[in-house]
Structures are given as structure tokens and as C-alpha cells.
Design a protein around this motif. Structure first.
Motif: not given
Length: 398
Positions: A322-326, A319-320, A136-138
């Protein structure tokens, strides 16, 4: 009087729709009353349901044998419900449970999950730090983590589509679906009389109240049900369609960063009604108790708590990464807890029964819970004696 039925189910959510499907297999004269999902939550003044969503975790492992059986029996019927209705609602992507490394299996969260899986003979895969990174590389779990991956019979369901499937099948079997809101019930003259906010009146030989957190309304059951209703906030993070390949194969996740923490749950990115993909996370750091029906309505309209949204965003950032929090949003829902820790599935009089109290674990198990509610109403009792609670699933009142 606008109609008489043998059986009326009040509430067309996950439990009520399931009860209607099962009951209409056995008898005619079934009706289920509940409003459609509102077009605009913020301005809606009526009741709400917590199935207004696209993804809920499903898994077979549970340390409690009763909850495990409720889940396993429901999951075993997903395929039949989908095939007969023509509505797909289940994504078998697996479920990953992660926590701190095990040192004492009786005290460790992951250790307890593994013991439950072994007791249920559920096939799982153990994973350490390197195994989690490789599979689970993400995810960016902290060093010193252990994981249990349930690959089969686990993943997520679409609650909107499951309720749609259950309702469609109930109608096909002869049930009447009435899109109104029940405001009160009254027993007398050998019948139960039901009134709705739309000014209609219906009667039934027997009634099952399956109104979720709104079951605390005394006008529905004649007394105040002992049910703790908590407001919950869930957060959504938009994922570009071009990014979806990076999240391919992402399972549902339950993560506790310490054995004592409640932790979070996370659903992989799925497409929502606006056409966009969102990763969903939930796990309130503290409780907001809702003590009355007006408070529940106001909570749904509020859209949730900003403080919880910020907390969940901070978890996603770690935790993730790569996710764009904006590009995020939030929504409100509720969970309902009984004193027993199990659903209340009980007759409260000769003609009125109750089916409520998901205890934060019922979405995946709603078909079996609904079946038990149908059995209760049809026979006057639950005839299936395989469940652990010695006194069935009693309802308690304040």
C-alpha cells in the motif's frame, strides 16, 4: 586555556550523553563536548552522528546474554529518563520478528529468536501465516512464514529526543555541555589537554572518547582503534496523514526472507521534523567500509547509495504494497564494529578511556552502555561484574 574539569566526555551522541548523565549523578566537574546537529548535511564539513533520526528499534530479546542484559537494563530506565526530563522518546508498539517456517530450531532464525526469548523469560506470541495476516494486515509476508511478536517492552525510540533528554538531565545535574568539535587530545603534566576545531583548549583529569565511528581518528586516542566503520543507507517513504489509520498499531519489524539472509528492519510511520510521516527501512545488501575520518564525513554528506535505496524500495513494494514508492528519500548513517562484537569500554591509559562500537545493536541499549562508560571513568574500571565477557569490554588497536 578555556577551562579545566575533572572529567571530559568527547562526543555527545547516544553513548556520550548517557555517560554524562550517569557520571554527573556521582560527581561534579563533568563536561561533555560535541557539536550540535548540522542544519544542512550536504554542506556540513564537520563531524556527524548517527542519532540524527526519529525512530530506532528497541526490544529485549537477543540471543546473546550480554546484549540482552544491556538492552533490558536500558529499557527499564526509559520511563525514569522521560519522567525526569519531561521528554518522551519511547513508543511501546512492540517488535515483530519474521522469517521462514521453523523446521530445526537450532538452524532456523525464528527458532533461535524463540529460544532466546524463552531463556530470558520474555513473553512472546508465536504466529503462523494466518496469525500474521490477521494481526498485521498491512504486511504481505510470503506464504510459509513464522513470526515472534514481543508485545511488551519493545517498539521504537526517538534517538534525537533520547539524546536531548540525557543531555538536559546531565546539565541539570551540573554537567557543562560544550558545543564544539574536539580535534585532538594530549596527555602530559598529570592532565589531558583537549583542543577543538573552534580554537579552544580544555584540560581534564580524565577523558572518555565516545565519538562513534569518528573514534578511529588517531588524534583522539593516540593510536588507530581497531574499529570497522561501515556506511549504511536508510530509506524513507512518505505516508499521508489520512493513511495513518491504516497503519495503526504497526510494530517495529525485523524480517529475514531466508534463514541465511541478513534481511531488513522497518520502523512504523512516525512524524519527522518536516511535519510529514515516513515509514523507514534499512538493511544494506553489502558493506561499504569507511577507512578514515574524511571518508566518514564524505559518506554522511553523500546521503547514501542509490543502489541500496532501489533495493530497499523493492522490498517495500513486496512487503507493504500500500506504500507509494514515488514519494521516497534516503539518508546516510554509519555502524561501527569492534573485533569482540561488543562495545569497547576500556581505559587505554591511566587518564584516557574509550566508549564506542555499537555493533549495529546499541541504540536501544545506549543508556546502560553509557552507564558502564561513566563507571569506567569514575572508578578506573567497570565494577559491575555481571557481564559475560571475561575480560570486560576491551579496546583493541591496530
Amino acid at each position: 586555556m578555556n577551562g579545566h574539569f575533572k572529567f571530559i566526555i568527547i562526543g555527545c551522541g547516544m553513548m556520550g550523553a548517557a555517560a554524562a548523565r550517569h557520571l554527573s549523578l556521582w560527581t561534579d566537574g563533568v563536561a561533555v563536548i560535541g557539536p550540535a546537529e548540522p542544519a544542512d548535511t550536504a554542506s556540513h564539513t564537520g563531524v556527524f552522528a548517527s542519532h540524527y533520526d526519529e525512530a530506532r528499534i528497541t526490544r529485549t530479546i537477543d540471543p546473546d546474554a550480554t546484549w540482552a542484559r544491556l538492552a533490558n537494563r536500558s529499557i527499564a530506565r526509559y520511563g525514569t529518563i522521560a519522567a525526569e526530563s519531561g521528554i518522551d522518546f519511547y513508543a511501546p508498539v512492540g517488535c515483530l520478528v519474521v522469517g521462514p517456517q521453523r523446521h530445526d530450531d537450532d538452524l532456523s532464525y525464528v527458532g533461535r529468536v524463540q529460544k532466546a526469548a524463552a531463556a530470558l523469560a520474555v513473553a512472546t506470541e508465536d504466529m503462523n501465516d494466518s496469525g500474521l495476516v490477521e494481526a498485521f494486515p498491512y504486511f504481505a509476508f510470503p506464504r510459509g512464514s513464522d513470526g515472534i511478536f514481543e508485545r511488551m517492552n519493545a517498539g521504537h525510540i526517538n534517538p534525537r529526543r533520547l539524546v536531548k533528554a540525557q543531555t538536559l538531565l546531565a546539565e541539570r545535574q551540573g554537567a557543562t555541555v560544550i558545543r564544539e568539535t574536539v580535534t585532538a587530545t594530549r596527555e602530559g603534566a598529570g592532565l589531558v589537554t583537549i583542543t577543538t576545531a573552534e580554537g579552544k583548549t580544555y584540560t581534564a583529569d580524565k577523558v572518555l572518547v565516545a565519538a562513534g565511528g569518528f573514534s578511529i581518528a588517531e588524534r583522539l586516542l593516540g593510536a588507530r582503534l581497531d574499529l570497522k566503520v561501515y556506511g549504511r543507507t536508510v530509506s524513507f517513504f512518505e505516508i499521508d496523514e489520512a493513511q495513518m489509520a491504516a497503519f495503526a498499531g504497526m510494530p517495529s519489524l525485523i524480517w529475514r526472507w531466508t534463514d541465511a539472509a541478513e534481511g531488513i528492519y522497518m520502523l512504523p510511520p512516525v512524524r519527522y521534523p518536516d511535519g510529514r510521516f515516513y515509514l523507514k527501512i534499512g538493511g544494506d545488501p553489502n558493506n561499504v567500509e569507511l577507512r578514515s575520518e574524511p571518508e566518514i564525513r564524505a559518506w554522511f554528506r553523500s546521503g547514501g547509495r542509490e543502489s541500496t535505496h532501489r533495493h530497499l524500495a523493492s522490498v517495500v513494494a513486496k512487503l507493504v504494497p500500500e506504500v507509494d514508492l514515488s514519494r521516497s528519500s534516503m539518508a546516510a548513517c554509519v555502524t561501527s564494529f569492534t573485533p569482540t562484537g561488543y562495545p569497547a569500554i576500556s581505559m587505554v591509559s591511566d587518564r584516557t578511556g574509550v566508549l564506542t562500537g555499537g555493533c549495529g545493536a546499541a541504540a536501544k541499549s545506549s543508556d546502560e552502555i553509557g552507564r558502564l562508560g561513566a563507571e569506567l571513568l569514575f572508578h578506573g574500571r567497570i565494577e559491575d561484574d555481571v557481564y559475560a565477557p571475561a575480560n570486560g569490554f576491551p579496546a583493541h588497536f591496530l
